[in-house]
Write an enzyme that holds these catalytic residues in place. Structure first.
Site, PDB file in Angstrom:
ATOM      1  N   GLN A  43       0.855  -1.194   0.000  1.00  0.00           N
ATOM      2  CA  GLN A  43       0.000   0.000   0.000  1.00  0.00           C
ATOM      3  C   GLN A  43       0.888   1.241   0.000  1.00  0.00           C
ATOM      4  O   GLN A  43       1.820   1.340   0.798  1.00  0.00           O
ATOM      5  CB  GLN A  43      -0.923   0.045   1.219  1.00  0.00           C
ATOM      6  CG  GLN A  43      -1.928   1.203   1.095  1.00  0.00           C
ATOM      7  CD  GLN A  43      -2.811   1.413   2.311  1.00  0.00           C
ATOM      8  OE1 GLN A  43      -2.311   1.651   3.401  1.00  0.00           O
ATOM      9  NE2 GLN A  43      -4.115   1.341   2.143  1.00  0.00           N
TER      10      GLN A  43
ATOM     11  N   TYR B 225      -6.236  10.739   4.009  1.00  0.00           N
ATOM     12  CA  TYR B 225      -4.880  11.044   3.521  1.00  0.00           C
ATOM     13  C   TYR B 225      -4.969  11.791   2.180  1.00  0.00           C
ATOM     14  O   TYR B 225      -6.064  12.093   1.694  1.00  0.00           O
ATOM     15  CB  TYR B 225      -4.033   9.769   3.469  1.00  0.00           C
ATOM     16  CG  TYR B 225      -3.824   9.211   4.858  1.00  0.00           C
ATOM     17  CD1 TYR B 225      -3.015   9.884   5.765  1.00  0.00           C
ATOM     18  CD2 TYR B 225      -4.500   8.074   5.294  1.00  0.00           C
ATOM     19  CE1 TYR B 225      -2.860   9.425   7.073  1.00  0.00           C
ATOM     20  CE2 TYR B 225      -4.347   7.610   6.595  1.00  0.00           C
ATOM     21  CZ  TYR B 225      -3.525   8.292   7.479  1.00  0.00           C
ATOM     22  OH  TYR B 225      -3.378   7.852   8.768  1.00  0.00           O
TER      23      TYR B 225
ATOM     24  N   ARG C 197      -7.805  -5.656  12.328  1.00  0.00           N
ATOM     25  CA  ARG C 197      -7.567  -5.949  13.748  1.00  0.00           C
ATOM     26  C   ARG C 197      -7.705  -7.427  14.119  1.00  0.00           C
ATOM     27  O   ARG C 197      -6.899  -7.922  14.921  1.00  0.00           O
ATOM     28  CB  ARG C 197      -8.485  -5.053  14.603  1.00  0.00           C
ATOM     29  CG  ARG C 197      -8.086  -3.588  14.548  1.00  0.00           C
ATOM     30  CD  ARG C 197      -9.148  -2.674  15.110  1.00  0.00           C
ATOM     31  NE  ARG C 197     -10.320  -2.617  14.251  1.00  0.00           N
ATOM     32  CZ  ARG C 197     -11.432  -1.953  14.537  1.00  0.00           C
ATOM     33  NH1 ARG C 197     -11.533  -1.301  15.691  1.00  0.00           N
ATOM     34  NH2 ARG C 197     -12.448  -1.944  13.687  1.00  0.00           N
TER      35      ARG C 197
ATOM     36  N   CYS D 246     -10.567 -10.460  18.653  1.00  0.00           N
ATOM     37  CA  CYS D 246     -10.423  -8.997  18.756  1.00  0.00           C
ATOM     38  C   CYS D 246     -11.689  -8.373  19.317  1.00  0.00           C
ATOM     39  O   CYS D 246     -12.787  -8.624  18.831  1.00  0.00           O
ATOM     40  CB  CYS D 246     -10.129  -8.426  17.367  1.00  0.00           C
ATOM     41  SG  CYS D 246     -10.174  -6.624  17.316  1.00  0.00           S
TER      42      CYS D 246
ATOM     43  N   CYS E 155     -10.916  -2.660  20.543  1.00  0.00           N
ATOM     44  CA  CYS E 155     -10.640  -1.591  21.512  1.00  0.00           C
ATOM     45  C   CYS E 155      -9.635  -0.572  20.989  1.00  0.00           C
ATOM     46  O   CYS E 155      -9.461   0.494  21.566  1.00  0.00           O
ATOM     47  CB  CYS E 155     -10.108  -2.205  22.805  1.00  0.00           C
ATOM     48  SG  CYS E 155      -8.506  -3.024  22.594  1.00  0.00           S
TER      49      CYS E 155
ATOM     50  N   CYS F 247      -4.128  -1.635  20.119  1.00  0.00           N
ATOM     51  CA  CYS F 247      -2.918  -2.037  19.376  1.00  0.00           C
ATOM     52  C   CYS F 247      -2.157  -0.847  18.790  1.00  0.00           C
ATOM     53  O   CYS F 247      -0.987  -0.967  18.442  1.00  0.00           O
ATOM     54  CB  CYS F 247      -3.265  -3.040  18.280  1.00  0.00           C
ATOM     55  SG  CYS F 247      -4.855  -2.741  17.491  1.00  0.00           S
TER      56      CYS F 247
HETATM   57  C1  LIG Z   1      -3.119  -0.505  14.035  1.00  0.00           C
HETATM   58  C2  LIG Z   1      -3.845  -0.158  12.779  1.00  0.00           C
HETATM   59  C3  LIG Z   1      -3.138   0.311  11.691  1.00  0.00           C
HETATM   60  C4  LIG Z   1      -3.797   0.624  10.492  1.00  0.00           C
HETATM   61  N1  LIG Z   1      -3.059   1.015   9.411  1.00  0.00           N
HETATM   62  C5  LIG Z   1      -3.672   1.215   8.215  1.00  0.00           C
HETATM   63  C6  LIG Z   1      -2.899   1.479   7.038  1.00  0.00           C
HETATM   64  O1  LIG Z   1      -1.675   1.504   7.056  1.00  0.00           O
HETATM   65  N2  LIG Z   1      -3.588   1.672   5.888  1.00  0.00           N
HETATM   66  C7  LIG Z   1      -4.947   1.592   5.818  1.00  0.00           C
HETATM   67  O2  LIG Z   1      -5.505   1.746   4.733  1.00  0.00           O
HETATM   68  N3  LIG Z   1      -5.693   1.327   6.899  1.00  0.00           N
HETATM   69  C8  LIG Z   1      -5.081   1.112   8.083  1.00  0.00           C
HETATM   70  N4  LIG Z   1      -5.826   0.757   9.182  1.00  0.00           N
HETATM   71  C9  LIG Z   1      -7.298   0.577   9.032  1.00  0.00           C
HETATM   72  C10 LIG Z   1      -7.620  -0.889   8.717  1.00  0.00           C
HETATM   73  O3  LIG Z   1      -7.028  -1.331   7.527  1.00  0.00           O
HETATM   74  C11 LIG Z   1      -9.134  -1.126   8.585  1.00  0.00           C
HETATM   75  O4  LIG Z   1      -9.621  -0.356   7.511  1.00  0.00           O
HETATM   76  C12 LIG Z   1      -9.918  -0.808   9.862  1.00  0.00           C
HETATM   77  O5  LIG Z   1      -9.176  -1.172  11.011  1.00  0.00           O
HETATM   78  C13 LIG Z   1     -11.265  -1.537   9.893  1.00  0.00           C
HETATM   79  O6  LIG Z   1     -11.112  -2.924   9.728  1.00  0.00           O
HETATM   80  P1  LIG Z   1     -11.126  -3.975  10.963  1.00  0.00           P
HETATM   81  O7  LIG Z   1     -12.424  -3.797  11.686  1.00  0.00           O
HETATM   82  O8  LIG Z   1     -10.995  -5.318  10.296  1.00  0.00           O
HETATM   83  O9  LIG Z   1      -9.965  -3.644  11.831  1.00  0.00           O
HETATM   84  C14 LIG Z   1      -5.201   0.459  10.391  1.00  0.00           C
HETATM   85  C15 LIG Z   1      -5.914  -0.008  11.507  1.00  0.00           C
HETATM   86  C16 LIG Z   1      -5.261  -0.331  12.678  1.00  0.00           C
HETATM   87  C17 LIG Z   1      -6.058  -0.862  13.837  1.00  0.00           C
HETATM   88  S1  SF4 Z   2      -5.617  -4.438  20.904  1.00  0.00           S
HETATM   89 FE1  SF4 Z   2      -7.877  -4.412  20.830  1.00  0.00          FE
HETATM   90  S2  SF4 Z   2      -8.357  -3.748  18.707  1.00  0.00           S
HETATM   91 FE2  SF4 Z   2      -6.196  -4.323  18.718  1.00  0.00          FE
HETATM   92  S3  SF4 Z   2      -6.212  -6.461  18.050  1.00  0.00           S
HETATM   93 FE3  SF4 Z   2      -6.266  -6.473  20.291  1.00  0.00          FE
HETATM   94  S4  SF4 Z   2      -8.433  -6.578  20.843  1.00  0.00           S
HETATM   95 FE4  SF4 Z   2      -8.307  -5.966  18.682  1.00  0.00          FE
END
Ligand SMILES: Cc1cc2nc3c(=O)[nH]c(=O)nc-3n(C[C@H](O)[C@H](O)[C@H](O)COP(=O)(O)O)c2cc1C
Ligand code: SF4
Length: 374
Positions: free
Chosen positions: A100, A170, A320, A342, A345, A348
């Site tokens: 990315q 961004y 996550r 997960c 929260c 991380c």
């Molecule tokens: C620690 C962390 C880092 C992330 N870094 C990026 C990133 O580099 N680029 C991006 O497009 N989204 C990033 N995201 C967003 C995730 O890709 C995703 O869109 C969002 O967490 C929702 O998906 P989930 O519910 O599966 O976590 C990040 C999310 C977390 C928690």
């Molecule tokens: S710290 Fe919280 S949001 Fe991140 S992976 Fe663990 S449970 Fe999921």
């Protein structure tokens, strides 16, 4: 009818299942953006867990586009060996990895980039205290070229494709959004003008990698912000990208300023809270002829499977749940359909900022408790 665990192809890239690790900043790179051995191990572990495609954490295309500490950079030829080690580690386990690429625009700090942030217009964004400077046309041209150069390096160093970051507030997203793009020249105004930068990035990337290489976008289908990018304009952008030849669109929504509707929502406590961008993804699916990925809140096998089989999405992306448990895809495939561990929260992020790399703080706490009682 599609199923989660079947093979598919995106412009020649063969994927063993329809689960994608959505881009996730690791916070593990050296201060200059060079990938580290710790990062290589992190990606090896992820690939071993069976996810069909890994999209890397965002890599900045030039130093003034860096968003966070420990973020990797794809701005120099000097990192060839380090990136090759990373892609090799993934490929050795049979995995696939896409890089990315990003420019942070106004969503960064002077402290991080050593200068005033740059954005389409000099508009401050919530949660970022430094007011950005408006980009000159020469600077825009240079950033577009940097996206192309980053993609060229990614291809040369073994990545299976590239995804440019057009979401989460961004730079590309800032050009699309009327809230942050107040320009009066050909880059601002109507949506036809606001997508100019995005289309220039797409063409620069495609020119560098050629027609037979996967080029994708993570696109905000809404900023979930009053006055920000709305679904109608995102639909237009997706159509134009599809016509131009984009190979996949990953649908997300929100920015850090969107409150409860930010990209990484909290309190996903039941299946009804999962898949929170699905409705927007349905709209994008209707607008494009390429595969669509949907990210946001997937936690259970049933919701993921239904998204493929009944909603006709092409891929389900998760971030996550795979920080908490990189082996989740392999578990699901083996018939163990456990709910992701997960609890959404967002704890991380902390270790990424303060301890040299993200990890699941909840899992660590639980492990410590168990160790204490033993
Ligand atoms: C620690 C962390 C880092 C992330 N870094 C990026 C990133 O580099 N680029 C991006 O497009 N989204 C990033 N995201 C967003 C995730 O890709 C995703 O869109 C969002 O967490 C929702 O998906 P989930 O519910 O599966 O976590 C990040 C999310 C977390 C928690
Ligand atoms: S710290 Fe919280 S949001 Fe991140 S992976 Fe663990 S449970 Fe999921």
């Amino acid at each position: 009818m599609g199923t989660l665990f079947e093979e598919t192809t995106i412009n020649g890239m063969v994927l063993k299942n329809r689960l994608v690790r959505s881009a996730t900043w690791e916070g593990m790179a050296a201060p200059d953006g060079r990938p580290t051995p710790k990062m290589v191990d992190f990606y090896r572990e992820l690939a071993t867990g069976g996810v069909g495609l890994i999209i890397s954490g965002f890599a900045f295309v030039q130093p003034d586009g860096k968003a966070l500490p420990g973020q990797m950079g794809i701005h120099t030829d000097d990192f060839a060996d380090d990136y090759r080690a990373l892609t090799r580690a993934v490929h050795e386990t049979g995995g696939k990895i896409v890089l990315q690429i990003v420019h942070a625009g106004g969503q960064t700090m002077r402290e991080t980039i050593g200068r005033q942030p740059l954005a389409p217009s000099a508009v401050e964004v919530d949660q970022f205290q430094d007011k950005p400077a408006e980009l000159t046309k020469a600077q825009i041209e240079q950033i577009v070229a940097s996206f192309g150069e980053g993609a060229r390096r990614a291809k040369a160093w073994g990545f299976d494709g590239v995804q440019f970051h057009g979401a989460h507030g961004y730079l590309i997203n800032q050009f699309l959004s009327p809230l942050t793009n107040r320009r009066l020249d050909e880059y601002g105004g109507s949506i036809e003008k606001r997508i100019r930068f995005l289309m220039e990035v797409y063409r620069a990337v495609r020119k560098q990698v050629g027609p037979e290489y996967p080029v994708m976008i993570k696109l905000n289908a809404s900023d979930n912000l009053k006055g920000g990018l709305e679904a109608r304009d995102a639909d237009y952008a997706a159509r134009r990208l599809s016509e131009a030849g984009i190979d996949a669109v990953e649908v997300s929504a929100g920015t850090p300023a969107s409150g409860k509707k930010n990209p990484a929502r909290q309190k996903i406590i039941n299946p009804g809270k999962e898949a929170y961008n699905l409705e927007l993804a349905r709209m994008v699916k209707g607008a494009v002829s390429c595969p669509v990925m949907v990210v946001g809140g997937y936690r259970s096998y049933e919701v993921a499977e239904r998204t493929i089989a009944e909603e006709f999405m092409d891929y389900v992306s998760m971030s996550r749940p795979l920080i908490n448990d990189p082996d989740l895809p392999a578990s699901w495939q083996s018939g163990d359909r456990r709910l992701a561990g997960c609890i959404s929260c967002n704890g991380c992020f902390g270790p990424g900022l303060q301890e040299g790399g993200i990890y699941c703080v909840v899992k660590k706490r639980e492990a410590a408790k168990i160790a204490k009682t033993e």
